[in-house]
Design an enzyme around this catalytic site. Structure first.
Site, PDB file in Angstrom:
ATOM      1  N   CYS A  84      12.884 -16.533 -23.798  1.00  0.00           N
ATOM      2  CA  CYS A  84      11.875 -17.057 -22.883  1.00  0.00           C
ATOM      3  C   CYS A  84      10.947 -15.896 -22.519  1.00  0.00           C
ATOM      4  O   CYS A  84      11.403 -14.910 -21.930  1.00  0.00           O
ATOM      5  CB  CYS A  84      12.575 -17.601 -21.641  1.00  0.00           C
ATOM      6  SG  CYS A  84      11.455 -18.162 -20.354  1.00  0.00           S
ATOM      7  N   CYS A 192       5.043 -18.268 -25.675  1.00  0.00           N
ATOM      8  CA  CYS A 192       5.988 -19.111 -24.929  1.00  0.00           C
ATOM      9  C   CYS A 192       6.789 -19.863 -25.976  1.00  0.00           C
ATOM     10  O   CYS A 192       6.215 -20.472 -26.888  1.00  0.00           O
ATOM     11  CB  CYS A 192       5.230 -20.091 -24.034  1.00  0.00           C
ATOM     12  SG  CYS A 192       6.285 -21.364 -23.304  1.00  0.00           S
TER      13      CYS A 192
END
Ligand code: DGL
Length: 352
Positions: A84, A192
């Site tokens: 992440c 992302c």
């Protein structure tokens, strides 16, 4: 031109490698790990109770990330991949300070983009927190290449809602990307992990010369080097690297028949009650102590115990994954959804 080094490695059987994301984005990193490595025991933690992270405060993400990684370490993780970008940006120092296991972060691959296609500008798309973060500012500040950035928080929501290529997704991306001179671009960096589900739509919207770059290979190479002592080279002929596809001329080919994921969640894998998953790949479960698993309550040992948890799946190459949503093992219906995510990611992985 080849700009990625790929390592086909066999992980030591006893190593447990954990992947953590706010939601389903990190599955894109796990999916690649399942192809690249063999004989590994993986844990996957999606913080579904708190997704999205990208619009939260840094302090909140630090707290949530410490909880998630604490859970994974308590479940025996020998290394944790923060799959992440947002959690890495907000919390990587705190995580490294709090835990003794290696914690591998994930950064937008803007340097790779600059080194490879830097004659033209790079556009980085990421969450608002990653874009505003000091970490990114430092990274971009060191580059010669012109780098533009764009926060796309709605794309995370679309992904979590399993809306990957709807008219609404297309309209959102067209509108946002229209703010830039796309013809001038050399590459689009996916900062992302949730954005990996949209590579086909992005490819459709961008001029054909623009390369789409994710940070997955760099992260896995880093994992491999961090765990150097526990790794040995494998044959890996059945694990095609993305370099080959990347260098191939012509259109993008979707590899929907991936050997890495095919068939593992078939209906017959579920028992009559739909709760447990049979061990179809015994090689992946042999020789393992399940001491940490015992913490969850049963006296059962090894694969039997894991089958009953309902959240563990055995894959080809002797790999297994135990899935958690914010600390809860996944039920059969959720595992079937994971199958869909992995299949979509399979189709997306070669788009660049
Ligand atoms: N998948 C995450 C990332 O790579 C964050 C998405 C979110 O929760 O906002 O940044």
């Amino acid at each position: 031109m080849s700009y990625n080094l790929f390592l086909n490695l066999t992980l030591d059987k006893d190593l447990k490698i954990a992947f953590f994301d706010s939601g389903i984005g990190g599955l894109s990193v796990l999916a690649e790990a399942l192809r690249r490595f063999s004989g590994a025991e993986f844990l996957y933690f999606a913080d579904e109770d708190h997704v999205p992270y990208g619009t939260k405060s840094r302090a909140e993400i630090v707290r949530l990330s410490l909880d998630a990684v604490g859970f994974l370490v308590a479940h025996g993780a020998d290394a944790v991949v923060v799959a992440c970008n947002t959690a890495t940006s907000a919390a990587i120092s705190e995580l490294r300070g709090a835990f003794s296991v290696p914690v591998i972060g994930m950064e937008p691959a803007v340097k790779l983009a600059a080194d490879s296609f830097g004659a033209r500008p790079t556009l980085l798309i990421a969450t608002p927190l990653t874009i505003a973060g000091e970490k990114l500012a430092r990274l971009v500040g060191r580059l010669e290449c012109e780098t533009w950035s764009l926060a796309l928080p709605r794309l995370v929501e679309f992904a979590q809602d399993l809306e990957f290529d709807s008219p609404a997704v297309r309209a959102y991306l067209r509108e946002e990307l229209a703010k830039f001179e796309l013809e001038r671009l050399g590459s689009l960096v996916l900062g992302c992990t949730h954005f990996n589900y949209f590579k086909d739509v992005l490819h459709e919207i961008l001029p054909p010369h623009v390369r789409i770059i994710d940070g997955i290979d760099g992260t896995l190479n880093r994992l491999a080097s961090e765990l150097g002592g526990g790794l040995k080279l494998a044959c890996g002929e059945d694990l095609p690297s993305r370099t080959t596809k990347f260098n191939a001329d012509g259109g993008v080919e979707f590899d929907t028949n991936s050997s890495a994921h095919g068939g593992k969640f078939d209906a017959e894998d579920l028992d009559a009650g739909g709760e447990s998953v049979k061990d179809k790949s015994k090689q992946g479960s042999e020789g393992r102590g399940e001491g940490e698993q015992g913490k969850e309550g049963g006296d059962e040992q090894g694969a039997e115990r894991c089958d009953e948890s309902g959240g563990k799946i055995y894959y080809p190459n002797g790999n297994s994954v135990e899935y958690f949503y914010s600390g809860r093992a996944l039920d059969a219906a959720q595992l079937r959804k994971v199958e869909l995510f992995l299949k979509r990611l399979d189709a997306m992985r070669e788009i660049g």
